[in-house]
Design a protein around this motif. Structure first.
Motif, mmCIF file in Angstrom:
data_model
loop_
_atom_site.group_PDB
_atom_site.id
_atom_site.type_symbol
_atom_site.label_atom_id
_atom_site.label_comp_id
_atom_site.label_asym_id
_atom_site.label_seq_id
_atom_site.Cartn_x
_atom_site.Cartn_y
_atom_site.Cartn_z
ATOM 1 N N CYS A 29 -12.838 -1.484 -12.445
ATOM 2 C CA CYS A 29 -11.763 -0.503 -12.606
ATOM 3 C C CYS A 29 -11.267 -0.006 -11.258
ATOM 4 C CB CYS A 29 -12.239 0.653 -13.480
ATOM 5 S SG CYS A 29 -12.412 0.218 -15.222
ATOM 6 N N SER A 30 -12.166 0.156 -10.312
ATOM 7 C CA SER A 30 -11.774 0.576 -8.974
ATOM 8 C C SER A 30 -10.843 -0.457 -8.341
ATOM 9 C CB SER A 30 -13.012 0.788 -8.112
ATOM 10 O OG SER A 30 -12.655 1.164 -6.809
ATOM 11 N N GLN A 31 -11.190 -1.717 -8.477
ATOM 12 C CA GLN A 31 -10.346 -2.777 -7.923
ATOM 13 C C GLN A 31 -9.014 -2.890 -8.667
ATOM 14 O OE1 GLN A 31 -13.056 -6.071 -8.175
ATOM 15 N NE2 GLN A 31 -14.039 -5.561 -6.226
ATOM 16 N N ALA A 32 -9.060 -2.737 -9.991
ATOM 17 C CA ALA A 32 -7.839 -2.859 -10.794
ATOM 18 C C ALA A 32 -6.892 -1.682 -10.582
ATOM 19 C CB ALA A 32 -8.203 -2.976 -12.270
ATOM 20 N N SER A 33 -7.412 -0.558 -10.126
ATOM 21 C CA SER A 33 -6.577 0.633 -9.966
ATOM 22 C C SER A 33 -5.893 0.714 -8.604
ATOM 23 C CB SER A 33 -7.413 1.893 -10.188
ATOM 24 O OG SER A 33 -8.325 2.077 -9.123
ATOM 25 N N MET A 34 -6.141 -0.257 -7.743
ATOM 26 C CA MET A 34 -5.545 -0.220 -6.407
ATOM 27 C C MET A 34 -4.031 -0.414 -6.470
ATOM 28 S SD MET A 34 -7.954 0.409 -4.307
ATOM 29 C CE MET A 34 -7.513 -0.063 -2.680
ATOM 30 N N HIS A 45 9.407 -21.729 7.593
ATOM 31 C CA HIS A 45 10.540 -22.138 6.767
ATOM 32 C C HIS A 45 11.052 -21.044 5.835
ATOM 33 C CE1 HIS A 45 9.991 -26.139 8.245
ATOM 34 N NE2 HIS A 45 8.714 -26.138 7.862
ATOM 35 N N ALA A 46 10.312 -19.996 5.612
ATOM 36 C CA ALA A 46 10.749 -18.941 4.690
ATOM 37 C C ALA A 46 9.873 -17.698 4.893
ATOM 38 C CB ALA A 46 10.629 -19.436 3.255
ATOM 39 N N LEU A 47 10.164 -16.697 4.110
ATOM 40 C CA LEU A 47 9.337 -15.499 4.110
ATOM 41 C C LEU A 47 8.343 -15.589 2.961
ATOM 42 C CD1 LEU A 47 11.827 -12.559 4.729
ATOM 43 C CD2 LEU A 47 10.053 -13.369 6.248
ATOM 44 N N SER A 48 7.117 -15.247 3.241
ATOM 45 C CA SER A 48 6.094 -15.168 2.199
ATOM 46 C C SER A 48 5.802 -13.701 1.949
ATOM 47 C CB SER A 48 4.809 -15.871 2.632
ATOM 48 O OG SER A 48 5.026 -17.242 2.781
ATOM 49 N N VAL A 49 5.488 -13.389 0.724
ATOM 50 C CA VAL A 49 5.140 -12.018 0.368
ATOM 51 C C VAL A 49 3.632 -11.967 0.114
ATOM 52 C CG1 VAL A 49 5.468 -10.151 -1.291
ATOM 53 C CG2 VAL A 49 7.406 -11.593 -0.624
ATOM 54 N N VAL A 50 2.975 -11.052 0.814
ATOM 55 C CA VAL A 50 1.535 -10.858 0.667
ATOM 56 C C VAL A 50 1.323 -9.447 0.128
ATOM 57 C CG1 VAL A 50 -0.666 -10.741 1.886
ATOM 58 C CG2 VAL A 50 1.062 -12.400 2.598
ATOM 59 N N GLU A 51 0.557 -9.342 -0.942
ATOM 60 C CA GLU A 51 0.264 -8.025 -1.496
ATOM 61 C C GLU A 51 -1.058 -7.525 -0.929
ATOM 62 O OE1 GLU A 51 0.483 -8.069 -5.751
ATOM 63 O OE2 GLU A 51 2.646 -7.800 -5.680
ATOM 64 N N ILE A 52 -1.032 -6.299 -0.401
ATOM 65 C CA ILE A 52 -2.203 -5.704 0.224
ATOM 66 C C ILE A 52 -2.552 -4.427 -0.538
ATOM 67 C CG2 ILE A 52 -3.079 -4.634 2.328
ATOM 68 C CD1 ILE A 52 -1.303 -6.523 3.885
ATOM 69 N N PRO A 53 -3.826 -4.294 -0.941
ATOM 70 C CA PRO A 53 -4.209 -3.049 -1.620
ATOM 71 C C PRO A 53 -4.178 -1.881 -0.644
ATOM 72 C CG PRO A 53 -6.118 -4.463 -1.283
ATOM 73 C CD PRO A 53 -4.921 -5.224 -0.809
ATOM 74 N N THR A 54 -3.623 -0.754 -1.094
ATOM 75 C CA THR A 54 -3.525 0.400 -0.210
ATOM 76 C C THR A 54 -4.489 1.498 -0.656
ATOM 77 O OG1 THR A 54 -1.616 1.189 -1.484
ATOM 78 C CG2 THR A 54 -1.165 -0.062 0.518
ATOM 79 N N ILE A 55 -4.153 2.220 -1.698
ATOM 80 C CA ILE A 55 -5.009 3.305 -2.176
ATOM 81 C C ILE A 55 -5.195 3.170 -3.683
ATOM 82 C CG2 ILE A 55 -4.393 4.931 -0.342
ATOM 83 C CD1 ILE A 55 -2.483 6.262 -2.350
ATOM 84 N N PRO A 56 -6.326 3.631 -4.181
ATOM 85 C CA PRO A 56 -6.531 3.563 -5.627
ATOM 86 C C PRO A 56 -5.752 4.662 -6.350
ATOM 87 C CG PRO A 56 -8.459 4.495 -4.573
ATOM 88 C CD PRO A 56 -7.505 4.096 -3.474
ATOM 89 N N ASP A 57 -5.373 4.384 -7.571
ATOM 90 C CA ASP A 57 -4.672 5.338 -8.426
ATOM 91 C C ASP A 57 -5.695 5.953 -9.375
ATOM 92 O OD1 ASP A 57 -3.334 6.155 -10.989
ATOM 93 O OD2 ASP A 57 -1.552 5.676 -9.805
ATOM 94 N N ALA A 58 -5.931 7.246 -9.249
ATOM 95 C CA ALA A 58 -6.960 7.925 -10.042
ATOM 96 C C ALA A 58 -6.672 7.850 -11.536
ATOM 97 C CB ALA A 58 -7.086 9.380 -9.602
ATOM 98 N N ARG A 60 -5.047 5.463 -13.168
ATOM 99 C CA ARG A 60 -5.347 4.094 -13.624
ATOM 100 C C ARG A 60 -6.855 3.883 -13.738
ATOM 101 N NH1 ARG A 60 -1.542 0.226 -9.907
ATOM 102 N NH2 ARG A 60 0.462 1.002 -10.640
ATOM 103 N N PHE A 61 -7.591 4.401 -12.763
ATOM 104 C CA PHE A 61 -9.046 4.253 -12.785
ATOM 105 C C PHE A 61 -9.624 4.916 -14.033
ATOM 106 C CE2 PHE A 61 -13.290 5.900 -11.882
ATOM 107 C CZ PHE A 61 -13.949 4.711 -11.632
ATOM 108 N N THR A 62 -9.197 6.141 -14.297
ATOM 109 C CA THR A 62 -9.696 6.873 -15.456
ATOM 110 C C THR A 62 -9.319 6.166 -16.751
ATOM 111 O OG1 THR A 62 -9.564 8.934 -14.226
ATOM 112 C CG2 THR A 62 -9.694 9.114 -16.618
ATOM 113 N N ALA A 63 -8.090 5.673 -16.839
ATOM 114 C CA ALA A 63 -7.657 4.955 -18.037
ATOM 115 C C ALA A 63 -8.472 3.680 -18.235
ATOM 116 C CB ALA A 63 -6.173 4.628 -17.944
#
Length: 118
Positions: A29-34, A45-58, A60-63
């Motif tokens: 849940c901690s990882q899923a709430s990030m 040849h192009a731009l790539s999009v990389v998703e980086i975890p920033t802060i957890p959402d309390a 989402r974690f509780t849910a």
């Protein structure tokens, strides 16, 4: 079909003395709430999009923990997330991570309870 196998239907709650999987669910849940931040990274040849975890959402974690049928607080989800993070760090190298995590949550003096689905 899985709901038919549950002890009391699709909203069965856990036995309060059975902590099997508690620490693992909290980690998932901690990882899923990030919250994720999309960063554009130039490549040849192009731009790539990389998703980086920033802060957890309390919230989402509780849910997530409620969905996993663990007791959660009715209020102050941010404090619950902080306590859970501390407890996960304690449980990380323990012989019985689930019991260590459960004992830490109980000792935190958070007012946690089961929120009935309505």
């Amino acid at each position: 079909m899985l709901a038919a196998c549950a002890s009391s239907g699709p909203v069965a709650r856990r036995d309060p003395n059975d902590h099997r999987g508690y620490a693992a669910d909290a980690m998932r849940c901690s990882q899923a709430s990030m919250r994720m931040e999309a960063i554009k990274v130039p490549t040849p040849h192009a731009l790539s999009v990389v998703e980086i975890p920033t802060i957890p959402d309390a919230g989402r974690f509780t849910a997530c923990m409620d969905y996993a049928k663990w007791p959660v607080p009715r209020a102050d989800t941010a404090q619950y997330l902080k306590v859970s993070t501390v407890c996960l760090n304690r449980a990380r190298n323990a012989d019985n991570a689930d019991e260590t995590y459960a004992d830490c949550i109980k000792a935190s003096q958070l007012s946690i309870e089961l929120i009935p689905n309505q």
